[in-house]
Design a protein around this motif. Structure first.
Motif, mmCIF file in Angstrom:
data_model
loop_
_atom_site.group_PDB
_atom_site.id
_atom_site.type_symbol
_atom_site.label_atom_id
_atom_site.label_comp_id
_atom_site.label_asym_id
_atom_site.label_seq_id
_atom_site.Cartn_x
_atom_site.Cartn_y
_atom_site.Cartn_z
ATOM 1 N N LEU A 4 0.836 -1.199 0.000
ATOM 2 C CA LEU A 4 0.000 0.000 0.000
ATOM 3 C C LEU A 4 0.874 1.253 0.000
ATOM 4 N N ILE A 5 0.708 2.070 -1.036
ATOM 5 C CA ILE A 5 1.449 3.328 -1.184
ATOM 6 C C ILE A 5 0.461 4.483 -1.018
ATOM 7 N N PRO A 6 0.757 5.432 -0.097
ATOM 8 C CA PRO A 6 -0.167 6.556 0.093
ATOM 9 C C PRO A 6 0.172 7.749 -0.808
ATOM 10 N N PHE A 7 -0.854 8.500 -1.162
ATOM 11 C CA PHE A 7 -0.687 9.789 -1.825
ATOM 12 C C PHE A 7 -1.722 10.723 -1.216
ATOM 13 N N GLN A 8 -1.250 11.814 -0.597
ATOM 14 C CA GLN A 8 -2.153 12.737 0.096
ATOM 15 C C GLN A 8 -2.228 14.054 -0.662
ATOM 16 N N GLY A 9 -3.438 14.590 -0.746
ATOM 17 C CA GLY A 9 -3.626 15.873 -1.395
ATOM 18 C C GLY A 9 -5.081 16.291 -1.373
ATOM 19 N N THR A 10 -5.383 17.301 -2.165
ATOM 20 C CA THR A 10 -6.734 17.847 -2.249
ATOM 21 C C THR A 10 -7.405 17.339 -3.519
ATOM 22 N N VAL A 11 -8.648 16.912 -3.391
ATOM 23 C CA VAL A 11 -9.413 16.475 -4.553
ATOM 24 C C VAL A 11 -9.733 17.701 -5.390
ATOM 25 N N THR A 12 -9.297 17.687 -6.652
ATOM 26 C CA THR A 12 -9.557 18.837 -7.521
ATOM 27 C C THR A 12 -10.693 18.571 -8.497
ATOM 28 N N MET A 13 -10.953 17.269 -8.780
ATOM 29 C CA MET A 13 -12.003 16.960 -9.744
ATOM 30 C C MET A 13 -12.432 15.502 -9.572
ATOM 31 N N ILE A 14 -13.736 15.255 -9.766
ATOM 32 C CA ILE A 14 -14.275 13.897 -9.770
ATOM 33 C C ILE A 14 -15.158 13.770 -11.005
ATOM 34 N N THR A 15 -14.844 12.775 -11.849
ATOM 35 C CA THR A 15 -15.631 12.557 -13.061
ATOM 36 C C THR A 15 -16.045 11.096 -13.147
ATOM 37 N N ASP A 16 -17.134 10.848 -13.874
ATOM 38 C CA ASP A 16 -17.595 9.477 -14.091
ATOM 39 C C ASP A 16 -16.709 8.786 -15.115
ATOM 40 N N LYS A 29 -15.468 6.093 -10.752
ATOM 41 C CA LYS A 29 -15.121 7.514 -10.842
ATOM 42 C C LYS A 29 -13.629 7.662 -11.057
ATOM 43 N N LEU A 30 -13.235 8.783 -11.646
ATOM 44 C CA LEU A 30 -11.840 9.179 -11.732
ATOM 45 C C LEU A 30 -11.688 10.376 -10.801
ATOM 46 N N MET A 31 -10.889 10.205 -9.749
ATOM 47 C CA MET A 31 -10.722 11.235 -8.734
ATOM 48 C C MET A 31 -9.314 11.820 -8.869
ATOM 49 N N THR A 32 -9.233 13.093 -9.217
ATOM 50 C CA THR A 32 -7.957 13.771 -9.386
ATOM 51 C C THR A 32 -7.555 14.404 -8.060
ATOM 52 N N VAL A 33 -6.333 14.072 -7.601
ATOM 53 C CA VAL A 33 -5.817 14.556 -6.316
ATOM 54 C C VAL A 33 -4.493 15.265 -6.564
ATOM 55 N N GLU A 34 -4.354 16.475 -6.005
ATOM 56 C CA GLU A 34 -3.122 17.260 -6.150
ATOM 57 C C GLU A 34 -2.537 17.534 -4.775
ATOM 58 N N ASN A 35 -1.239 17.238 -4.605
ATOM 59 C CA ASN A 35 -0.616 17.479 -3.296
ATOM 60 C C ASN A 35 -0.068 18.895 -3.204
ATOM 61 N N SER A 36 0.517 19.244 -2.064
ATOM 62 C CA SER A 36 0.978 20.612 -1.803
ATOM 63 C C SER A 36 2.158 21.013 -2.686
ATOM 64 N N MET A 37 2.833 20.036 -3.303
ATOM 65 C CA MET A 37 3.970 20.351 -4.170
ATOM 66 C C MET A 37 3.566 20.381 -5.644
ATOM 67 N N GLY A 38 2.262 20.243 -5.931
ATOM 68 C CA GLY A 38 1.777 20.319 -7.297
ATOM 69 C C GLY A 38 1.737 19.000 -8.051
ATOM 70 N N SER A 39 2.140 17.907 -7.397
ATOM 71 C CA SER A 39 2.061 16.595 -8.049
ATOM 72 C C SER A 39 0.604 16.154 -8.115
ATOM 73 N N ILE A 40 0.253 15.487 -9.201
ATOM 74 C CA ILE A 40 -1.132 15.069 -9.429
ATOM 75 C C ILE A 40 -1.182 13.561 -9.638
ATOM 76 N N VAL A 41 -2.206 12.928 -9.050
ATOM 77 C CA VAL A 41 -2.489 11.510 -9.268
ATOM 78 C C VAL A 41 -3.980 11.383 -9.558
ATOM 79 N N ASN A 42 -4.313 10.562 -10.551
ATOM 80 C CA ASN A 42 -5.704 10.212 -10.816
ATOM 81 C C ASN A 42 -5.966 8.845 -10.209
ATOM 82 N N PHE A 43 -6.928 8.782 -9.298
ATOM 83 C CA PHE A 43 -7.318 7.513 -8.700
ATOM 84 C C PHE A 43 -8.578 7.008 -9.379
#
Length: 163
Positions: A4-16, A29-43
Motif C-alpha cells: 500500500l502506497i499513500p498519496f495525500q492531497g486535495t481532490v480537484t475533480m471527480i468525473t464518471d 469515478k476518476l478522482m484527481t488529487v493534487e498534493n501541496s507540491m503540485g504533483s497530481i495523481v488520478n485515482f
C-alpha cells in the motif's frame, strides 16, 4: 502481496468513468488529487474501493489515497492508479493503511499496534473479524501515539483487508 502506497492531497475533480458502450455509468469515478507540491495523481475509484468510515468525498476535500505499489500501472501523465483505500482527512483522527508483521509493526517500521479489549476489529463489510491480524494489510484508526521508535498506539478500530 499488496504494497500500500499513500498519496495525500486535495481532490480537484471527480468525473464518471464509462465502460464500453456506456455500461456501468456512474459506478466508477476518476478522482484527481493534487498534493501541496503540485504533483497530481488520478485515482480510479470503483465499488470495491474502501472509503474509511464510508465518508463521501467531494472536490476540495483533503484525502489520502492508497494504491498497490506492486501492481502494473499504465505509463501516462498524470499517473493513474486503482484506489484500494481512500481516507477523508479529519482533525484528531489518524489513519494508516499498511502491512503489519507478526509484532504488529508497520512495513516502514514507524508504527506498532497495541491491541486492547476495546479495539474493534472488523472486515470491510463491517462484520467482526475473528482471525489473527498479524501479517496482514490493515487500515488502522487511532488517536495519539508515543514518541518512541516505532511509535506505539492503541487503535480504536482496525479494518482487515482480506485479499
Amino acid at each position: 502481496m499488496i504494497k500500500l502506497i499513500p498519496f495525500q492531497g486535495t481532490v480537484t475533480m471527480i468525473t464518471d468513468l464509462m465502460g464500453q458502450n456506456g455500461e456501468g455509468a456512474g459506478c466508477s469515478k476518476l478522482m484527481t488529487v493534487e498534493n501541496s507540491m503540485g504533483s497530481i495523481v488520478n485515482f480510479v475509484v470503483t465499488p470495491a474501493t474502501y472509503f474509511a468510515e464510508h465518508e463521501a468525498v467531494a472536490a476540495g476535500d483533503m484525502v489520502t489515497g492508497y494504491y498497490d505499489g506492486n501492481a502494473p500501472a499504465i505509463l501516462i501523465y498524470p499517473p493513474q492508479y486503482p484506489a484500494i483505500v481512500m481516507v477523508k482527512e479529519k482533525p484528531y483522527q489518524n489513519v494508516k493503511a499498511d502491512y503489519f508483521n507478526t509484532q504488529l509493526i508497520s512495513s516502514n517500521g514507524e508504527l506498532q499496534l497495541i491491541i486492547s479489549p476495546y479495539t474493534q476489529i472488523l472486515l470491510t463489510n463491517g462484520q467482526p473479524f475473528s482471525g489473527s491480524i498479524a501479517n496482514r494489510n490493515l487500515i488502522v484508526f487511532y488517536g495519539t501515539a508515543t514518541n518512541s521508535v516505532p511509535a506505539q498506539t492503541n487503535p480504536y478500530k482496525i479494518i482487515v483487508l482480506c485479499q
